[in-house]
Scaffold this motif. Structure first.
Motif, PDB file in Angstrom:
ATOM      1  N   LEU A 108       0.825  -1.207   0.000  1.00 39.21           N
ATOM      2  CA  LEU A 108       0.000   0.000   0.000  1.00 39.21           C
ATOM      3  C   LEU A 108       0.862   1.262   0.000  1.00 39.21           C
ATOM      4  CD1 LEU A 108      -2.995  -0.998   2.269  1.00 39.21           C
ATOM      5  CD2 LEU A 108      -2.875  -0.881  -0.211  1.00 39.21           C
ATOM      6  N   GLY A 109       2.018   1.213   0.638  1.00 38.63           N
ATOM      7  CA  GLY A 109       2.952   2.337   0.579  1.00 38.63           C
ATOM      8  C   GLY A 109       3.453   2.565  -0.834  1.00 38.63           C
ATOM      9  N   ILE A 110       3.737   1.473  -1.528  1.00 39.51           N
ATOM     10  CA  ILE A 110       4.172   1.563  -2.930  1.00 39.51           C
ATOM     11  C   ILE A 110       3.039   2.167  -3.766  1.00 39.51           C
ATOM     12  CG2 ILE A 110       4.815   0.222  -4.987  1.00 39.51           C
ATOM     13  CD1 ILE A 110       6.141  -1.806  -2.992  1.00 39.51           C
ATOM     14  N   ALA A 111       1.811   1.689  -3.540  1.00 43.91           N
ATOM     15  CA  ALA A 111       0.660   2.219  -4.274  1.00 43.91           C
ATOM     16  C   ALA A 111       0.497   3.713  -4.018  1.00 43.91           C
ATOM     17  CB  ALA A 111      -0.614   1.469  -3.879  1.00 43.91           C
ATOM     18  N   ASN A 112       0.653   4.138  -2.758  1.00 45.94           N
ATOM     19  CA  ASN A 112       0.553   5.563  -2.444  1.00 45.94           C
ATOM     20  C   ASN A 112       1.640   6.350  -3.161  1.00 45.94           C
ATOM     21  OD1 ASN A 112      -1.627   5.100  -0.776  1.00 45.94           O
ATOM     22  ND2 ASN A 112      -0.409   5.041   1.078  1.00 45.94           N
ATOM     23  N   ARG A 136      -0.813   1.806 -12.028  1.00 41.87           N
ATOM     24  CA  ARG A 136       0.012   0.973 -11.140  1.00 41.87           C
ATOM     25  C   ARG A 136      -0.549   1.020  -9.721  1.00 41.87           C
ATOM     26  NH1 ARG A 136       6.432   2.158 -12.178  1.00 41.87           N
ATOM     27  NH2 ARG A 136       6.433   1.984 -14.429  1.00 41.87           N
ATOM     28  N   ALA A 137      -0.880   2.229  -9.267  1.00 42.06           N
ATOM     29  CA  ALA A 137      -1.435   2.389  -7.919  1.00 42.06           C
ATOM     30  C   ALA A 137      -2.755   1.627  -7.799  1.00 42.06           C
ATOM     31  CB  ALA A 137      -1.648   3.871  -7.605  1.00 42.06           C
ATOM     32  N   SER A 138      -3.594   1.763  -8.790  1.00 40.23           N
ATOM     33  CA  SER A 138      -4.893   1.106  -8.759  1.00 40.23           C
ATOM     34  C   SER A 138      -4.749  -0.413  -8.718  1.00 40.23           C
ATOM     35  CB  SER A 138      -5.719   1.529  -9.972  1.00 40.23           C
ATOM     36  OG  SER A 138      -7.007   0.979  -9.904  1.00 40.23           O
ATOM     37  N   ALA A 139      -3.808  -0.952  -9.477  1.00 35.03           N
ATOM     38  CA  ALA A 139      -3.597  -2.403  -9.490  1.00 35.03           C
ATOM     39  C   ALA A 139      -3.163  -2.909  -8.112  1.00 35.03           C
ATOM     40  CB  ALA A 139      -2.551  -2.772 -10.543  1.00 35.03           C
ATOM     41  N   LEU A 140      -2.305  -2.160  -7.451  1.00 34.14           N
ATOM     42  CA  LEU A 140      -1.845  -2.572  -6.122  1.00 34.14           C
ATOM     43  C   LEU A 140      -2.925  -2.404  -5.054  1.00 34.14           C
ATOM     44  CD1 LEU A 140       1.819  -1.245  -6.050  1.00 34.14           C
ATOM     45  CD2 LEU A 140       1.040  -3.617  -6.275  1.00 34.14           C
ATOM     46  N   ARG A 141      -3.800  -1.445  -5.246  1.00 34.79           N
ATOM     47  CA  ARG A 141      -4.858  -1.191  -4.265  1.00 34.79           C
ATOM     48  C   ARG A 141      -6.104  -2.039  -4.508  1.00 34.79           C
ATOM     49  NH1 ARG A 141      -4.446   5.364  -4.478  1.00 34.79           N
ATOM     50  NH2 ARG A 141      -2.808   5.625  -2.909  1.00 34.79           N
ATOM     51  N   LYS A 142      -6.105  -2.784  -5.586  1.00 30.84           N
ATOM     52  CA  LYS A 142      -7.298  -3.537  -5.985  1.00 30.84           C
ATOM     53  C   LYS A 142      -7.831  -4.436  -4.874  1.00 30.84           C
ATOM     54  CE  LYS A 142      -9.050  -5.883 -10.003  1.00 30.84           C
ATOM     55  NZ  LYS A 142      -8.771  -6.180 -11.380  1.00 30.84           N
ATOM     56  N   ASN A 143      -6.951  -5.035  -4.106  1.00 27.91           N
ATOM     57  CA  ASN A 143      -7.372  -5.952  -3.053  1.00 27.91           C
ATOM     58  C   ASN A 143      -7.244  -5.349  -1.653  1.00 27.91           C
ATOM     59  OD1 ASN A 143      -7.956  -8.075  -4.891  1.00 27.91           O
ATOM     60  ND2 ASN A 143      -5.758  -8.465  -5.058  1.00 27.91           N
ATOM     61  N   ILE A 147     -11.657   0.551   1.304  1.00 24.50           N
ATOM     62  CA  ILE A 147     -12.444   0.796   0.092  1.00 24.50           C
ATOM     63  C   ILE A 147     -12.245   2.214  -0.437  1.00 24.50           C
ATOM     64  CG2 ILE A 147     -14.596   1.486   1.227  1.00 24.50           C
ATOM     65  CD1 ILE A 147     -15.851  -0.467  -1.034  1.00 24.50           C
ATOM     66  N   TYR A 148     -11.971   3.160   0.475  1.00 24.63           N
ATOM     67  CA  TYR A 148     -11.721   4.538   0.049  1.00 24.63           C
ATOM     68  C   TYR A 148     -10.504   4.589  -0.874  1.00 24.63           C
ATOM     69  CZ  TYR A 148     -10.091   9.305  -0.035  1.00 24.63           C
ATOM     70  OH  TYR A 148      -9.642  10.524  -0.470  1.00 24.63           O
ATOM     71  N   MET A 149      -9.438   3.894  -0.510  1.00 24.82           N
ATOM     72  CA  MET A 149      -8.221   3.913  -1.335  1.00 24.82           C
ATOM     73  C   MET A 149      -8.482   3.269  -2.698  1.00 24.82           C
ATOM     74  SD  MET A 149      -6.209   5.655   0.428  1.00 24.82           S
ATOM     75  CE  MET A 149      -4.822   5.574  -0.655  1.00 24.82           C
ATOM     76  N   ARG A 150      -9.234   2.187  -2.710  1.00 29.18           N
ATOM     77  CA  ARG A 150      -9.564   1.541  -3.988  1.00 29.18           C
ATOM     78  C   ARG A 150     -10.369   2.498  -4.853  1.00 29.18           C
ATOM     79  NH1 ARG A 150     -11.711  -3.510  -1.120  1.00 29.18           N
ATOM     80  NH2 ARG A 150     -13.605  -2.983  -2.212  1.00 29.18           N
ATOM     81  N   ALA A 151     -11.371   3.127  -4.261  1.00 29.83           N
ATOM     82  CA  ALA A 151     -12.222   4.052  -5.013  1.00 29.83           C
ATOM     83  C   ALA A 151     -11.432   5.273  -5.477  1.00 29.83           C
ATOM     84  CB  ALA A 151     -13.413   4.485  -4.158  1.00 29.83           C
ATOM     85  N   ALA A 152     -10.559   5.797  -4.620  1.00 28.29           N
ATOM     86  CA  ALA A 152      -9.762   6.979  -4.986  1.00 28.29           C
ATOM     87  C   ALA A 152      -8.889   6.686  -6.201  1.00 28.29           C
ATOM     88  CB  ALA A 152      -8.909   7.427  -3.800  1.00 28.29           C
ATOM     89  N   SER A 153      -8.295   5.506  -6.233  1.00 35.59           N
ATOM     90  CA  SER A 153      -7.462   5.141  -7.385  1.00 35.59           C
ATOM     91  C   SER A 153      -8.284   5.066  -8.660  1.00 35.59           C
ATOM     92  CB  SER A 153      -6.773   3.796  -7.149  1.00 35.59           C
ATOM     93  OG  SER A 153      -5.588   3.964  -6.439  1.00 35.59           O
TER      94      SER A 153
END
Length: 176
Positions: A108-112, A136-143, A147-153
């Motif tokens: 998640l740090g990498i995604a951020n 790239r961020a969205s792919a890492l946050r997919k799981n 849910i906020y982080m997934r939606a934000a991406s």
């Protein structure tokens, strides 16, 4: 106080906490105090002063979670430089945060970090690079559980597709 928009109050609290830590030699707490003070200063559009405190905080980071804290501070320094329009410096600090997150194997740090780098590229109107990092961020946050982080991406990706005139892709991303 910061969460409720009471910036003057938040500035007072962070200043008091910083003074207490400095006077009492609480060096293990200084990094967090400087970090919070800098965040408030950023919200007050005192970016140059905020940078001073972020950098002070970076020099005080210690302990078991030091690399994670360093990554957070480096990311905030990157945002500060982005707000000043110093995009090369912003990218430098965001990439330093990314390196630490990769070293920590913090997905998640990498995604951020990817999202933050994409943001800097968006500011410089380098939309292909922006797209690359946002996806790239969205792919890492997919799981991710958050849910906020997934939606934000997904919103970042969809907004970019719309800006680039890719309405069909925008709709597809929004449906996700």
């Amino acid at each position: 106080a910061m969460r409720t928009g009471k910036l003057v109050e938040a500035a007072d609290y962070s200043s008091e906490a910083t003074i207490v830590c400095e006077k009492n030699g609480l060096t293990d707490k200084l990094a967090r105090c400087y970090y919070q003070k800098a965040r408030v200063l950023n919200m007050q559009d005192k970016t140059d002063e905020a940078l001073t405190y972020f950098k002070k905080g970076l020099t005080k980071v210690t302990g078991i979670n030091s690399k994670k804290e360093q990554s957070m501070i480096l990311g905030q320094i990157g945002f500060s430089f982005a707000n000043l329009g110093k995009l090369d410096s912003a990218l430098y600090y965001q990439n330093q945060a990314l390196k630490l997150n990769i070293e920590l194997k913090d997905t998640l740090g990498i995604a951020n970090s990817y999202s933050n780098i994409g943001y800097v590229y968006a500011l410089s109107n380098r939309l292909d690079q922006t797209r690359d990092y946002y996806y790239r961020a969205s792919a890492l946050r997919k799981n991710a559980k958050d849910i906020y982080m997934r939606a934000a991406s997904l919103i970042d990706c969809a907004s970019l597709e719309q800006e680039m005139g890719n309405d069909t892709r925008c709709i597809g991303v929004m449906q996700q």
